[in-house]
Write a protein that holds these residues in place. Structure first.
Motif, mmCIF file in Angstrom:
data_model
loop_
_atom_site.group_PDB
_atom_site.id
_atom_site.type_symbol
_atom_site.label_atom_id
_atom_site.label_comp_id
_atom_site.label_asym_id
_atom_site.label_seq_id
_atom_site.Cartn_x
_atom_site.Cartn_y
_atom_site.Cartn_z
ATOM 1 N N UNK A 1 24.902 1.699 -20.793
ATOM 2 C CA UNK A 1 24.079 1.911 -20.966
ATOM 3 C C UNK A 1 23.470 3.431 -20.188
ATOM 4 N N UNK A 2 23.103 4.451 -21.054
ATOM 5 C CA UNK A 2 23.162 5.621 -21.122
ATOM 6 C C UNK A 2 22.267 6.391 -21.174
ATOM 7 N N UNK A 3 22.042 7.420 -20.377
ATOM 8 C CA UNK A 3 20.509 7.935 -20.613
ATOM 9 C C UNK A 3 20.965 8.941 -21.753
ATOM 10 N N UNK A 4 20.245 9.221 -22.934
ATOM 11 C CA UNK A 4 20.619 10.542 -24.004
ATOM 12 C C UNK A 4 19.954 11.754 -23.461
ATOM 13 N N UNK A 5 21.308 12.252 -23.107
ATOM 14 C CA UNK A 5 21.297 13.345 -23.003
ATOM 15 C C UNK A 5 21.395 14.866 -23.609
ATOM 16 N N UNK A 6 20.777 16.219 -24.274
ATOM 17 C CA UNK A 6 21.004 17.057 -25.312
ATOM 18 C C UNK A 6 22.856 17.253 -24.902
ATOM 19 N N UNK A 7 22.951 17.711 -23.911
ATOM 20 C CA UNK A 7 24.596 18.757 -23.359
ATOM 21 C C UNK A 7 25.294 17.223 -24.035
ATOM 22 N N UNK A 8 25.055 15.930 -24.213
ATOM 23 C CA UNK A 8 26.593 15.570 -24.281
ATOM 24 C C UNK A 8 26.327 15.045 -25.570
ATOM 25 N N UNK A 9 25.338 15.232 -26.395
ATOM 26 C CA UNK A 9 24.764 14.043 -27.622
ATOM 27 C C UNK A 9 25.528 15.590 -28.581
ATOM 28 N N UNK A 10 26.005 16.629 -28.311
ATOM 29 C CA UNK A 10 26.530 17.731 -29.012
ATOM 30 C C UNK A 10 28.101 18.008 -28.748
ATOM 31 N N UNK A 11 28.200 16.817 -27.328
ATOM 32 C CA UNK A 11 30.093 17.119 -27.000
ATOM 33 C C UNK A 11 30.485 15.418 -26.742
ATOM 34 N N UNK A 12 29.487 14.482 -28.166
ATOM 35 C CA UNK A 12 30.099 12.661 -28.069
ATOM 36 C C UNK A 12 31.946 12.655 -28.808
ATOM 37 N N UNK A 13 32.456 13.296 -27.457
ATOM 38 C CA UNK A 13 34.307 12.481 -27.729
ATOM 39 C C UNK A 13 34.367 11.583 -27.797
ATOM 40 N N UNK A 14 32.897 10.599 -27.467
ATOM 41 C CA UNK A 14 33.736 9.231 -27.815
ATOM 42 C C UNK A 14 32.819 7.929 -28.438
ATOM 43 N N UNK A 15 32.054 8.118 -29.173
ATOM 44 C CA UNK A 15 30.300 7.480 -29.461
ATOM 45 C C UNK A 15 30.730 6.200 -29.742
ATOM 46 N N UNK A 16 31.888 5.497 -30.194
ATOM 47 C CA UNK A 16 32.219 4.774 -29.805
ATOM 48 C C UNK A 16 33.667 3.920 -29.407
ATOM 49 N N UNK A 17 33.379 3.166 -29.020
ATOM 50 C CA UNK A 17 34.133 2.367 -27.646
ATOM 51 C C UNK A 17 34.629 1.378 -28.077
ATOM 52 N N UNK A 18 36.013 1.084 -28.181
ATOM 53 C CA UNK A 18 36.516 -0.372 -29.007
ATOM 54 C C UNK A 18 36.544 -1.554 -27.891
ATOM 55 N N UNK A 19 36.961 -1.491 -26.688
ATOM 56 C CA UNK A 19 36.653 -2.098 -25.414
ATOM 57 C C UNK A 19 34.978 -2.178 -24.120
#
Length: 379
Positions: A43-61
């Motif tokens: 669980x991760x708090x949605x922050x704008x600086x991460x939202x615009x730089x999300x390099x792993x929005x989906x993880x297989x594990x």
């Protein structure tokens, strides 16, 4: 209430590595837990600086979910929290004190705190300036897991009442971080987010060296560096690089620089995830010096130490490629044998089992059947 086998993490970020080292640490650890057969929710708090730089929005594990605030956590995840086998809150979580209250009030499995910033946390707990943890919450957790080992663990137990303070260093995904290529066109590189207290060391050990040996090539990769910094002409700057490209970057370097924040260096026993990644990628490391480093890598044989511009220039000018390859190979062998994702996950697994109470419940153990003896022996 029926207990699930799920482990829930609430951390700074796993979906974006921009401007933080937490994401790489969590990804490696949780991939190891997945290898052991565990189900993980992050669980991760949605922050704008991460939202615009999300390099792993989906993880297989693992499953990762974003939330807006603690009210949403309570509304959506309280039943799942109560059923989880373990809940682990990380440092620097937004509104972390209230997140910890929610976990401590409602979780029925193992309740743990994973501090990836322990020296900073301990300093702030003393004057109640830590925004993500209160001193009074420390003894309420079943375990405190710490990015930093050594004497600070005793202090957590002695001064703050931690029930069990245990080292949980970062680790490296050895499948993702391997030697790549042979064209090393960067003499010295550095990968790390800007930190005000780390910048003087970067200036002394990399920038000043670049000015001293202008024919050599240097590179610095990392976000949040002030725009007014003046870089030598032979230093290439790259703002951000996703973890999937780290191995290729390390593969281009003759040597890579490892630097440690002031609080971490003073406390000692605080290896960064970049140290493990560089070693796994087969790049020889030049590092600043701190207590405990020699327990991870042997100076002179597995890692090179530098305290001045002259030290770094000496390495670049006089250590042969053959010597560098030997140092890199020895470091890679050591790190892959002791600090892989799977090793760290086994270590966490054994800690969680111990926290549940010997003989009271079945150990928190996956269907893969990793024995307690093997988990302990690996460390």
């Amino acid at each position: 209430m029926r207990r699930s086998d799920e482990i829930i993490f609430i951390g700074l970020s796993i979906t974006s590595s921009w401007g933080n080292g937490h994401a790489s640490t969590y990804r490696s650890l949780i991939r190891g837990l997945h290898q052991l057969g565990h189900q993980v929710l992050f669980l991760e708090c949605d922050q704008p600086w991460y939202a615009s730089n999300r390099d792993a929005p989906i993880l297989p594990y693992c499953k990762s979910r974003l939330y807006a605030d603690v009210d949403e956590l309570r509304a959506r995840y309280t039943p799942r929290l109560r059923a989880a086998a373990a809940v682990i809150v990380g440092s620097y979580v937004d509104d972390g004190r209230n997140v910890c209250d929610w976990v401590l009030d409602h979780a029925t499995g193992v309740k743990a705190f994973y501090d990836i910033d322990t020296p900073v946390t301990v300093a702030r707990l003393q004057d109640d300036s830590c925004e993500y943890l209160r001193a009074s919450q420390v003894p309420e957790f079943d375990a405190i897991f710490s990015f930093t080992g050594g004497p600070i663990l005793d202090r957590l137990e002695r001064d703050f009442g931690a029930k069990a303070a245990r080292p949980l260093y970062c680790s490296v995904d050895v499948d993702q971080h391997q030697p790549v290529g042979s064209h090393r066109d960067i003499d010295l590189g550095y990968l790390g987010t800007y930190s005000e207290d780390r910048q003087p060391a970067l200036e002394q050990l990399l920038n000043q060296t670049a000015r001293r040996v202008p024919k050599r090539r240097f590179a610095v990769v990392g976000a949040q560096y002030p725009s007014n910094l003046v870089w030598p002409k032979n230093v290439q700057r790259i703002d951000h690089m996703a973890p999937g490209s780290h191995a290729q970057f390390y593969g281009r370097q003759r040597f890579t620089l490892n630097l440690t924040r002031t609080d971490m260096r003073k406390a000692g026993y605080s290896p960064s995830v970049r140290l493990f990644e560089a070693a796994a990628c087969g790049t020889p490391i030049i590092s600043d010096e701190w207590v405990g480093l020699d327990e991870l890598l042997e100076p002179g044989r597995e890692i090179l130490l530098a305290n001045s511009t002259e030290d770094v220039a000496e390495v670049l000018e006089n250590v042969s490629d053959a010597e560098a390859r030997q140092i890199a190979a020895a470091a890679r062998e050591r790190i892959c044998a002791e600090h892989s994702s799977l090793h760290r996950a086994e270590e966490l697994d054994s800690y969680l089992s111990a926290a549940r109470g010997a003989g009271l419940e079945q150990p928190l153990r996956s269907a893969a059947g990793v024995s307690g003896e093997r988990a302990v022996a690996a460390h």
